[in-house]
Enzyme design. Structure first.
Site, mmCIF file in Angstrom:
data_model
loop_
_atom_site.group_PDB
_atom_site.id
_atom_site.type_symbol
_atom_site.label_atom_id
_atom_site.label_comp_id
_atom_site.label_asym_id
_atom_site.label_seq_id
_atom_site.Cartn_x
_atom_site.Cartn_y
_atom_site.Cartn_z
ATOM 1 N N ALA A 46 2.411 18.613 17.760
ATOM 2 C CA ALA A 46 1.662 19.140 16.737
ATOM 3 C C ALA A 46 2.573 19.891 15.430
ATOM 4 C CB ALA A 46 0.326 20.149 16.924
ATOM 5 N N ARG A 74 4.160 7.120 27.879
ATOM 6 C CA ARG A 74 3.179 7.949 29.106
ATOM 7 C C ARG A 74 1.861 7.522 29.032
ATOM 8 N NH1 ARG A 74 -0.863 11.307 28.080
ATOM 9 N NH2 ARG A 74 0.239 12.037 26.153
ATOM 10 N N ARG A 84 7.630 11.641 32.979
ATOM 11 C CA ARG A 84 8.042 11.798 31.788
ATOM 12 C C ARG A 84 9.612 11.251 31.415
ATOM 13 N NH1 ARG A 84 6.544 17.944 31.165
ATOM 14 N NH2 ARG A 84 7.170 17.728 28.930
ATOM 15 N N ASN A 117 -3.412 20.178 11.945
ATOM 16 C CA ASN A 117 -2.619 18.941 12.556
ATOM 17 C C ASN A 117 -3.624 18.324 13.649
ATOM 18 O OD1 ASN A 117 -0.406 17.868 11.541
ATOM 19 N ND2 ASN A 117 0.936 19.069 12.872
ATOM 20 N N ILE A 118 -3.822 19.557 14.471
ATOM 21 C CA ILE A 118 -4.563 19.090 15.783
ATOM 22 C C ILE A 118 -5.851 18.327 15.354
ATOM 23 C CG2 ILE A 118 -5.826 20.012 17.832
ATOM 24 C CD1 ILE A 118 -3.543 22.153 17.749
ATOM 25 N N ARG A 164 -1.048 22.800 26.150
ATOM 26 C CA ARG A 164 0.022 21.881 26.394
ATOM 27 C C ARG A 164 1.245 22.472 25.433
ATOM 28 N NH1 ARG A 164 -2.123 15.646 25.516
ATOM 29 N NH2 ARG A 164 -0.374 15.108 24.303
ATOM 30 N N ARG A 199 -4.214 -3.319 -12.189
ATOM 31 C CA ARG A 199 -3.508 -3.736 -13.084
ATOM 32 C C ARG A 199 -3.936 -3.425 -14.626
ATOM 33 N NH1 ARG A 199 -4.099 -9.752 -10.994
ATOM 34 N NH2 ARG A 199 -3.110 -10.260 -12.689
ATOM 35 N N HIS A 200 -3.408 -3.828 -15.482
ATOM 36 C CA HIS A 200 -3.895 -3.767 -16.892
ATOM 37 C C HIS A 200 -5.016 -4.614 -16.932
ATOM 38 C CE1 HIS A 200 -2.426 -8.069 -17.109
ATOM 39 N NE2 HIS A 200 -1.513 -7.763 -16.210
ATOM 40 N N ASN A 218 -3.044 -14.237 -19.506
ATOM 41 C CA ASN A 218 -3.764 -14.397 -18.160
ATOM 42 C C ASN A 218 -5.030 -15.438 -18.563
ATOM 43 O OD1 ASN A 218 -3.969 -10.788 -17.472
ATOM 44 N ND2 ASN A 218 -2.668 -12.372 -16.603
ATOM 45 N N ARG A 241 0.388 -4.612 -22.495
ATOM 46 C CA ARG A 241 -0.942 -4.668 -21.883
ATOM 47 C C ARG A 241 -1.475 -3.228 -20.771
ATOM 48 N NH1 ARG A 241 2.596 -8.500 -19.967
ATOM 49 N NH2 ARG A 241 2.585 -9.152 -17.768
ATOM 50 N N GLU A 277 6.148 -6.078 -15.118
ATOM 51 C CA GLU A 277 6.174 -7.154 -14.291
ATOM 52 C C GLU A 277 7.508 -7.804 -13.807
ATOM 53 O OE1 GLU A 277 4.594 -8.157 -11.995
ATOM 54 O OE2 GLU A 277 3.021 -9.555 -12.395
ATOM 55 N N TYR A 300 1.328 -22.521 -14.347
ATOM 56 C CA TYR A 300 1.943 -23.181 -13.072
ATOM 57 C C TYR A 300 2.102 -24.662 -13.081
ATOM 58 C CZ TYR A 300 1.181 -18.701 -10.814
ATOM 59 O OH TYR A 300 1.082 -17.314 -10.436
ATOM 60 N N LYS A 308 8.408 -16.830 -0.979
ATOM 61 C CA LYS A 308 8.034 -16.218 -2.055
ATOM 62 C C LYS A 308 8.480 -14.771 -2.320
ATOM 63 C CE LYS A 308 3.796 -15.499 -4.958
ATOM 64 N NZ LYS A 308 2.382 -15.294 -4.870
ATOM 65 N N HIS A 335 1.170 -4.212 -12.658
ATOM 66 C CA HIS A 335 1.115 -5.698 -12.838
ATOM 67 C C HIS A 335 0.770 -6.204 -11.333
ATOM 68 C CE1 HIS A 335 2.674 -5.614 -17.146
ATOM 69 N NE2 HIS A 335 3.214 -4.506 -16.929
#
Lengths: 482, 469
Positions: free
Chosen positions: A62, A92, A116, A181-182, A207, A269-270, A276, A319, A339, A350, A368, A404
């Site tokens: 912990a 374990r 262990r 934590n615990i 423990r 994003r903007h 666009n 933007r 961007e 495209y 890509k 972006h």
């Protein structure tokens, strides 16, 4: 006077090999006799050592060892250092199917000790395989490793295998931190599925006690020849000893910048831009009418969230700045958040890219992440330039990042531990805010769509990525636009 | 509410800012994110000859280079100005009342100058370089800083290796104005007695007692560090920098690629290959490097063909850094200066007005370059012997870092083709040796013309353009 073409360097100097430009990454490499690129040249990667590194956590239960292991692993993988964590507790649990109670961890439990030790050795064996056979660069050995004897075993193991060792010790005596934590991570552990909260906490405290007597923290004097960082009280203080190389230096820097103060990171994003709408990539256009509506909606959303001390970051492109203006608070402009640079493809659709650069278009679909636009950038380049942003995000508390599509994918991949293969296809639609809140060992994501219509800019990977494919096959997944 | 507020792009930096200024526009229009809103005092701590001045100067040089206005305030300097002649170590005896008075006055004077630096000179970081070895003295500084709203960060250097200390003294103390009239042995003896004067009252920063302060303790020139309560981004960067520097002797070699095809044509940018002269240079560079017999030399290039071709001739492994690529001239890529004047005369003039901050349309500025070169500098600090084969603008930025040149000087530093610069750290600075490898090349250095006004005539703009084909 003509410019010398690729591959035909005429010179009296036989020492200069011919160079070819790798078509995917656009890296100049010497070509061997048959014209294929040699593997001789190294690209600037973080780990310039040939020597793998074994990071060894140290500390009572912990104390945040697993939290640090997982976070560090995520960061290193994101900056392209193949890293894996090996949690001995996991080994374990696989060995001893059912956890009964803290008695398993009593120092006089011979049976327990044997199991262990076996688990630790099994984990180390897997570490060896990962670093030696599977191309791993860094292995994080996540266990208590609280005795000098156990650490000696590990050091010997590393020496035998030619690994460097770097210890990360977490020391904390603040009972509130330990209790938190615990609650956060132990109660939900498979060990305690059959316990109620009080029982679990009581057992876990016992423990911890089992380890306390034999705990030998790393010592400035006794361990002065080891390389390590001691993190005291969750980052209030650090002791750093003998940093050996670049990767250890980066690890130390990272560990010194992270914190566990609750906060949220907002990514969006903007607003929709004029380009666009036309289905064109890149450029530096302003917001469309709907984009402006989004900016207003964003302003309202942020106000309603009542976030304390919110920092707002934008890129240096019009933007994102226009979007931030509507939020109405001070913002910082980061060039690093710009961007991805599409080089010769900037402001093209495209369809136009397919027409003018069908080979490039196919290469991009093939890989890509690593694909670099001619005179532009790759996702891989983006990650490198975003690293200081991530580092500062780790330091900060509540932040809204207006950026972006490609940039947001990179940042998201860091927080959600996505691979290089998944990263470029993460869905980051316009007019949607993602709220990331660290929780336990990961990140909670809430997606808020601000109900302002926008074009879709997400292009899926088409089925056919071959360079010989038909134009229609390449353009099948292009989203609609004007 | 989204108003009709339009954005406009500042012509020099190419930053988008609101057309009309508003209450929010204070931090707009800056080309870099701002992380500090309050000045920081860095306070050195340590016995004499522990490297405090070395660290102060180096850190200051680094911070200024990354754009954080920083200045060193060296108390020894104030003392030398106050007490014209240094006699001997007795001045520093803890029971020397007269001297104590003077030293305290010097400290006040220095702090007053620091106040002035922050208030009137837009300074962001002041490095107070003095021993500051007592808790009392540090307490005074802390209260003063608190009053004024400065952050305080202590840097303590601890070293008990007598060899390192003696080497220090030899390197920088013997040549100090204090010891002009001493011979070497006498100076050494006197200085060691000086150190003793401080030892008795030296109270180092303590993990427990000083746990509320922000500091870094550096042990034995970097083998160990104790870092306490880092408050902000700036302190985190400072710690990272301090943890990466070292004092192992080494040399850094800077060179441009060999002359390229585009160089010959007087065109900027691009990604062309080497000309025949350039290839000759690559060969000459290889011979030169071999002649230098450098141990364990690392070679770095950019991702551009011309640097890689140059490195190829060396016949040793090299690493390619994208960060070392030449400045991106955006829409002006591959143009001659004449063409830039013809197509973008206003841009051309703006560039001459402020060459450091000027950003090419869709390109970069020198300021952007420095930002992208920061990881290169950090790694250069970590490394030992390195040869960096890069480009004109990039080399100017790197050189400015090593030679502490201002943003105004940087873009006009002379970095001719076919010349290797060998930089060797020495005392508080850097020795530079220039090696012209005797292979002819075009000149690519364009000086700032006299007339930088937008209304100037083309001839005035093009007066300083170097010759080309």
């Amino acid at each position: 006077m003509s410019v010398i073409e690729n591959n035909t360097e005429q010179c009296g100097n036989s020492l200069t090999r011919e160079l070819t430009q790798n078509p995917l990454k656009k890296i100049w490499v010497p070509s061997s006799k048959n014209g294929l690129p040699e593997r001789h040249i190294s690209q600037r990667k973080v780990c310039m050592t040939n020597c793998p590194t074994l990071i060894v956590t140290v500390g009572l239960p912990a104390r945040g060892k697993t939290y640090i292991s997982k976070k560090l692993t995520r960061y290193l993988n994101w900056i392209d250092v193949p890293t894996k964590e090996f949690n001995v507790g996991q080994y374990r649990r696989e060995c001893v199917k059912i956890y009964k109670s803290f008695e398993f961890f009593r120092p006089d439990n011979e049976e327990g000790l044997k199991i262990r030790k076996q688990c630790a050795l099994a984990a180390l064996n897997d570490v060896r395989q990962f670093l030696t056979d599977e191309g791993g660069q860094v292995a994080v050995f996540d266990a208590t490793n609280t005795t000098r004897e156990r650490r000696e075993t590990i050091i010997r193991f590393a020496e035998q295998n030619g690994f460097k060792v770097f210890f990360v010790e977490s020391v904390c005596e603040d009972p509130d931190v330990i209790a938190e934590n615990i609650v956060q991570v132990k109660l939900g552990s498979p060990d305690y599925t059959h316990c109620n909260t009080e029982e679990a906490v009581a057992d876990f405290m016992k423990r911890i006690k089992c380890y306390e007597n034999s705990y030998q923290p790393l010592d400035e004097e006794l361990d002065r020849d080891l390389s390590f960082i001691k993190i005291i009280d969750v980052g209030r203080r650090y002791l750093v000893n003998r940093v050996q190389d670049h990767i250890q230096s980066r690890i130390v820097y990272y560990l010194m910048n992270i914190h566990i103060t609750p906060r949220s990171i907002y990514l969006c994003r903007h607003g929709e831009s004029d380009l666009n709408v036309k289905g064109r990539i890149g450029g530096d256009s302003g917001l469309s009418a709907r984009g402006k509506q989004f900016a207003d909606a964003l302003g309202q959303f942020i106000q309603s969230q009542n976030i304390s001390d919110l920092k707002v970051w934008t890129s240096q492109m019009k933007r994102t700045i226009q979007t931030a203006e509507a939020v109405g608070v001070t913002y910082e402009q980061w060039k690093a958040l710009n961007e991805i640079d599409a080089g010769v493809c900037e402001e093209l659709m495209y369809e136009e890219i397919q027409l003018k650069f069908p080979l490039e278009f196919a290469l991009r679909d093939q890989d890509k992440y690593r694909y670099r636009y001619p005179k532009g950038e790759s996702y891989e380049d983006l990650v490198q330039r975003l690293e200081p942003v991530i580092m500062e995000l780790e330091r900060q508390e509540n932040v809204l990042v207006i950026c972006h599509q490609a940039v947001m994918r990179c940042l998201l991949a860091y927080f959600l531990d996505k691979t290089a293969e998944e990263l470029p296809y993460l869905k980051c639609p316009l007019h949607t805010v993602l709220k990331l809140t660290p929780v336990a060992y990961g990140c909670k994501v809430e997606s808020v769509c601000l109900k302002v219509e926008a074009v879709n800019t997400h292009r899926d990977r088409p089925t056919n990525v071959d360079v010989s494919r038909q134009a229609e096959e390449a353009l099948l997944t292009v989203p609609d636009h004007q | 509410m989204f108003s009709e507020q339009e954005l406009t792009q500042t012509p020099l930096l190419k930053i988008w800012v609101p057309w009309m200024s508003s209450s929010l526009s204070q931090r707009r229009g800056s080309s870099r994110p701002q992380f500090t809103n309050c000045p920081t005092m860095i306070v050195m701590v340590g016995l004499p000859a522990r490297g405090k001045t070395y660290i102060s100067k180096k850190l200051t040089r680094y911070l200024n280079w990354i754009g954080v206005p920083t200045q060193v305030f060296n108390l020894g300097q104030y003392r030398r100005d106050a007490v014209q002649t240094y006699k001997n170590y007795e001045f520093f005896r803890p029971d020397n009342e007269e001297a104590m008075k003077i030293r305290r006055a010097c400290a006040s004077s220095a702090i007053k100058d620091i106040d002035n630096y922050f208030a009137k000179e837009q300074g962001q970081v002041a490095v107070f370089d003095a021993t500051n070895t007592t808790r009392e003295r540090r307490g005074v500084i802390i209260s003063l800083a608190k009053e004024k709203g400065y952050k305080v960060f202590f840097i303590e250097s601890i070293c008990d290796d007598p060899e390192i200390i003696e080497a220090n003294i030899m390197q920088v103390k013997l040549s100090s104005p204090d010891y002009e009239n001493y011979d070497k042995e006498e100076a050494l003896v006197d200085f060691l007695k000086r150190i003793d004067c401080y030892k008795i009252s030296y109270v180092a920063l303590d993990e427990e007692k000083d746990r509320h302060l922000s500091f870094i303790k550096i042990f034995n020139v970097g083998s160990r560090y104790l870092v306490n309560r880092v408050q902000d981004h700036m302190q985190s960067r400072i710690v990272y920098y301090l943890m990466n520097i070292h004092v192992t002797p080494r040399s850094i070699f800077l060179s441009r690629h060999g002359e390229s095809e585009l160089n010959l044509l007087g065109r900027i940018g691009g990604d062309s290959g080497l000309s025949s002269q350039g290839l000759k240079y690559a060969g000459a560079l290889s011979e030169f490097i071999r002649g230098q017999s450098i141990k364990d030399l690392k070679v770095w290039t950019s991702h551009m063909r011309r640097t890689i071709q140059t490195a190829e001739a060396l016949g040793v492994p090299y690493e390619q850094w994208k960060a070392l690529n030449e400045i991106d001239a955006g829409v002006c890529e591959e143009m001659t200066y004449e063409e830039i004047q013809a197509t973008n005369p206003e841009e051309f003039a703006l560039r001459d007005q402020d060459k450091y901050r000027y950003r090419y349309p869709k390109g970069e500025s020198y300021e952007d370059l420095v930002h992208r070169l920061e990881p290169v500098i950090m790694e250069l600090e970590r490394q030992e012997n390195v040869l960096v084969i890069c480009h004109q603008a990039v080399m100017r930025c790197l050189l400015a870092y090593f030679l502490d040149k201002s943003a105004d000087d940087l873009p006009y530093l002379k970095c001719p083709l076919h010349t290797v610069l060998k930089l060797t750290p020495l005392a508080y600075g850097c020795k530079v040796e220039s090696f012209y490898l005797n292979i002819q090349a075009v000149n690519t250095h364009r000086d700032k013309p006299t007339n930088v006004n937008i209304a100037r005539k083309p001839e005035e703009a093009l007066r300083t353009v170097p010759e080309h084909l």
